[in-house]
Motif scaffolding. Structure first.
Motif, mmCIF file in Angstrom:
data_model
loop_
_atom_site.group_PDB
_atom_site.id
_atom_site.type_symbol
_atom_site.label_atom_id
_atom_site.label_comp_id
_atom_site.label_asym_id
_atom_site.label_seq_id
_atom_site.Cartn_x
_atom_site.Cartn_y
_atom_site.Cartn_z
ATOM 1 N N GLY A 81 5.463 -1.158 -7.408
ATOM 2 C CA GLY A 81 5.639 0.207 -7.110
ATOM 3 C C GLY A 81 4.776 0.726 -5.674
ATOM 4 O O GLY A 81 4.521 -0.365 -5.054
ATOM 5 N N SER A 82 3.895 1.244 -6.829
ATOM 6 C CA SER A 82 3.293 1.990 -6.070
ATOM 7 C C SER A 82 2.100 2.943 -6.748
ATOM 8 O O SER A 82 2.579 3.386 -7.660
ATOM 9 C CB SER A 82 3.881 2.885 -4.641
ATOM 10 O OG SER A 82 4.830 4.046 -4.978
ATOM 11 N N LYS B 83 0.562 -1.403 -0.026
ATOM 12 C CA LYS B 83 -0.034 0.420 0.070
ATOM 13 C C LYS B 83 0.968 1.425 -0.019
ATOM 14 O O LYS B 83 1.583 1.236 1.073
ATOM 15 C CB LYS B 83 -1.231 -0.188 0.709
ATOM 16 C CG LYS B 83 -2.326 -1.364 1.890
ATOM 17 C CD LYS B 83 -3.138 -1.026 0.265
ATOM 18 C CE LYS B 83 -4.110 -1.849 0.003
ATOM 19 N NZ LYS B 83 -5.014 -1.681 -1.347
ATOM 20 N N SER B 84 0.583 2.231 -1.482
ATOM 21 C CA SER B 84 1.068 3.462 -1.001
ATOM 22 C C SER B 84 0.971 4.066 0.684
ATOM 23 O O SER B 84 -0.418 4.682 0.711
ATOM 24 C CB SER B 84 0.379 4.211 -2.291
ATOM 25 O OG SER B 84 1.227 5.266 -1.843
ATOM 26 N N PRO C 128 -3.710 -4.358 -8.291
ATOM 27 C CA PRO C 128 -2.568 -5.011 -7.364
ATOM 28 C C PRO C 128 -0.984 -5.837 -8.070
ATOM 29 O O PRO C 128 -0.380 -5.503 -7.703
ATOM 30 C CB PRO C 128 -3.281 -6.200 -6.996
ATOM 31 C CG PRO C 128 -4.573 -6.404 -8.645
ATOM 32 C CD PRO C 128 -4.540 -4.960 -9.022
ATOM 33 N N ALA C 129 -0.775 -5.259 -9.365
ATOM 34 C CA ALA C 129 0.091 -6.080 -10.199
ATOM 35 C C ALA C 129 1.532 -4.461 -10.144
ATOM 36 O O ALA C 129 2.970 -4.131 -9.725
ATOM 37 C CB ALA C 129 0.565 -6.150 -11.507
ATOM 38 N N GLN D 31 3.690 4.342 -9.892
ATOM 39 C CA GLN D 31 5.018 4.316 -10.018
ATOM 40 C C GLN D 31 5.295 2.481 -10.303
ATOM 41 O O GLN D 31 4.778 2.028 -9.209
ATOM 42 C CB GLN D 31 5.856 4.210 -8.894
ATOM 43 C CG GLN D 31 5.809 5.733 -8.666
ATOM 44 C CD GLN D 31 6.575 7.226 -9.912
ATOM 45 O OE1 GLN D 31 8.169 7.076 -10.744
ATOM 46 N NE2 GLN D 31 6.283 7.978 -10.413
ATOM 47 N N VAL D 32 5.456 2.669 -11.168
ATOM 48 C CA VAL D 32 6.077 1.092 -11.955
ATOM 49 C C VAL D 32 7.882 1.070 -11.416
ATOM 50 O O VAL D 32 8.747 1.161 -12.675
ATOM 51 C CB VAL D 32 5.819 -0.090 -12.800
ATOM 52 C CG1 VAL D 32 6.696 -1.339 -13.204
ATOM 53 C CG2 VAL D 32 4.495 0.219 -12.625
ATOM 54 N N LYS D 33 8.043 0.487 -10.599
ATOM 55 C CA LYS D 33 9.903 0.462 -11.018
ATOM 56 C C LYS D 33 10.594 1.557 -11.151
ATOM 57 O O LYS D 33 10.670 1.967 -11.853
ATOM 58 C CB LYS D 33 10.642 -0.598 -11.847
ATOM 59 C CG LYS D 33 10.483 -1.303 -11.056
ATOM 60 C CD LYS D 33 11.438 -2.871 -12.239
ATOM 61 C CE LYS D 33 11.471 -4.487 -11.055
ATOM 62 N NZ LYS D 33 11.479 -5.049 -12.096
#
Length: 420
Positions: free
Chosen positions: A283-284, A7-8, A277-278, A302-304
């Motif tokens: 990331g977040s 979770k962010s 969820p992916a 963000q994803v990586k």
């Protein structure tokens, strides 16, 4: 499904709906202007974004020149009020050539754009000059003023002037202006590389036959076209298997190759919605649900360390959220200084008797026959009715928690501006 997310901690992310204004402000504040630039030729610069100011290294024009075809005269300033003056024609000056110095009382035939010779101080258009039969003299019946029809040095542009500013999207007239000061190459931001993929086992590619329960994947073609229209380079993975592992794999691949990742669908809370969820696993998420219609499940995160935007799955929702939220974000990353959507005030041809909790972005057609343009609603405003977008001239913004009568002034956004 088991919770596989991290979770962010962002204060912007919660289970409550965020206002459209707050969501847009958050997205814009999150957008970081690209640091990647390159040099392009004038011929290849159309639609690109300037990454530095363009200064002129010369005056334009670089010399005093004639604004028209006629005669340039070395006028005696003591004879400014005289009429019916006659001058000896001693030279002929075409554009690209340089004339001889003129003495007082002499004239030279001159053509548009030709340099004003030394000694000359005015130009009279040929229609006002009476030439002798042999062309050796001209007579001008009216009084003559100094500097008539002379374009002075630097009349258009002065040396060191900024002629084009950083962040400008280059138009044909900008290219012409750059060329006019001798600039053959421009420094521009590199094209934003956007990676996309699409999930949904119900999706079928156009050209194939539909079976029961299947639909054509229109979002894929809409999003790719919108991104290309915005000057982006698109890496399209197409349709992927609608499961968590495939979604993670696609996100990881694009995070290694792209500047931004975008998807449509899969960002809601259903058991078959795997994108949200992916993203949280890799990331977040900082933004999820917006108080708007059509739309609501718009994801940002963000994803990586690569920005991610997940648009809703319904075609109108996807289109509208791209125009209102994603495109300004993309424009800012691209370095475009004109990234905000600017509304036009229009008058409604409809009323709203019941206040609605979410801001609505409705498709309308505009009648420009009155002083204030009048907006009429498409009769079907469902998030699945893509024909409403094709019919419409643009989108009108209906504020949340508001009732109004016909003739109310609201903000309107033309589709021609929302898609480029």
């Amino acid at each position: 499904m088991n919770d596989q997310s991290n979770k962010s901690s962002s204060p912007m992310f919660s289970n409550s709906l965020m206002s459209a204004d707050d969501a847009l402000e958050f997205l814009i504040d999150s957008a970081q202007v690209s640091e990647h630039t390159e040099i392009t030729s004038l011929d290849d610069s159309i639609g690109r974004i300037l990454s530095e100011d363009i200064h002129s290294k010369i005056n334009v024009p670089g010399f005093d020149n004639s604004a028209m075809d006629g005669y340039t005269i070395a006028l005696d300033e003591k004879k400014l009020d005289s009429i019916n003056q006659t001058f000896s024609v001693v030279d002929r000056i075409a554009a690209g050539s340089t004339g001889k110095e003129l003495k007082k009382g002499n004239a030279a035939r001159i053509f548009t754009g030709a340099p004003i010779p030394k000694g000359a101080n005015t130009v009279i258009m040929q229609e006002e000059c009476q030439a002798s039969e042999d062309g050796s003299e001209i007579t001008i019946s009216r009084s003559i003023e100094l500097n008539e029809n002379i374009r002075p040095t630097g009349n258009d542009i002065l040396k060191n002037d900024v002629i084009l500013k950083t962040g400008k999207k280059i138009k044909p007239e900008d290219i012409s202006l750059a060329a006019s000061v001798g600039i053959g190459e421009l420094h521009v931001f590199k094209r934003l590389k956007v990676g996309v993929f699409f999930t949904g086992d119900e999706l079928v590619e156009p050209g194939n036959s539909l079976t029961v329960g299947k639909i054509y994947n229109s979002n894929r073609y809409a999003l790719v076209a919108l991104l290309k229209n915005a000057g982006c380079e698109v890496l399209n993975l197409g349709n992927i298997k609608d499961n968590f592992d495939s979604t993670c794999g696609a996100l990881e691949k694009l995070s290694n190759d792209c500047d931004l990742i975008m998807t449509t669908g899969g960002v809601s809370v259903g058991e078959e919605d795997h994108v949200k969820p992916a993203v949280e696993k890799l990331g977040s998420l900082s933004l999820w649900k917006i108080k708007m219609k059509p739309g609501k499940p718009l994801a940002y995160g963000q994803v990586k360390n690569i920005p991610f935007i997940g648009l809703p799955g319904n075609p109108v929702s996807s289109f509208v959220t791209y125009c209102i939220f994603a495109l300004p974000y993309i424009k800012k990353i691209q370095g475009n200084s004109n990234f905000k959507n600017e509304p036009i005030k229009v008058k409604t041809n409809f009323d709203c008797k019941r206040a609605k909790p979410r801001r609505e972005y409705a498709r309308v057609k505009i009648d420009y026959s009155s002083e204030i343009p009048i907006a009429s609603l498409y009769p079907k405003q469902g998030s699945d009715v893509m024909s409403s977008v094709v019919w419409a001239d643009g989108i009108i913004e209906i504020p949340e928690n508001t009732v109004f009568d016909t003739g109310t002034i609201l903000d309107y956004y033309p589709l021609s501006e929302l898609t480029r």
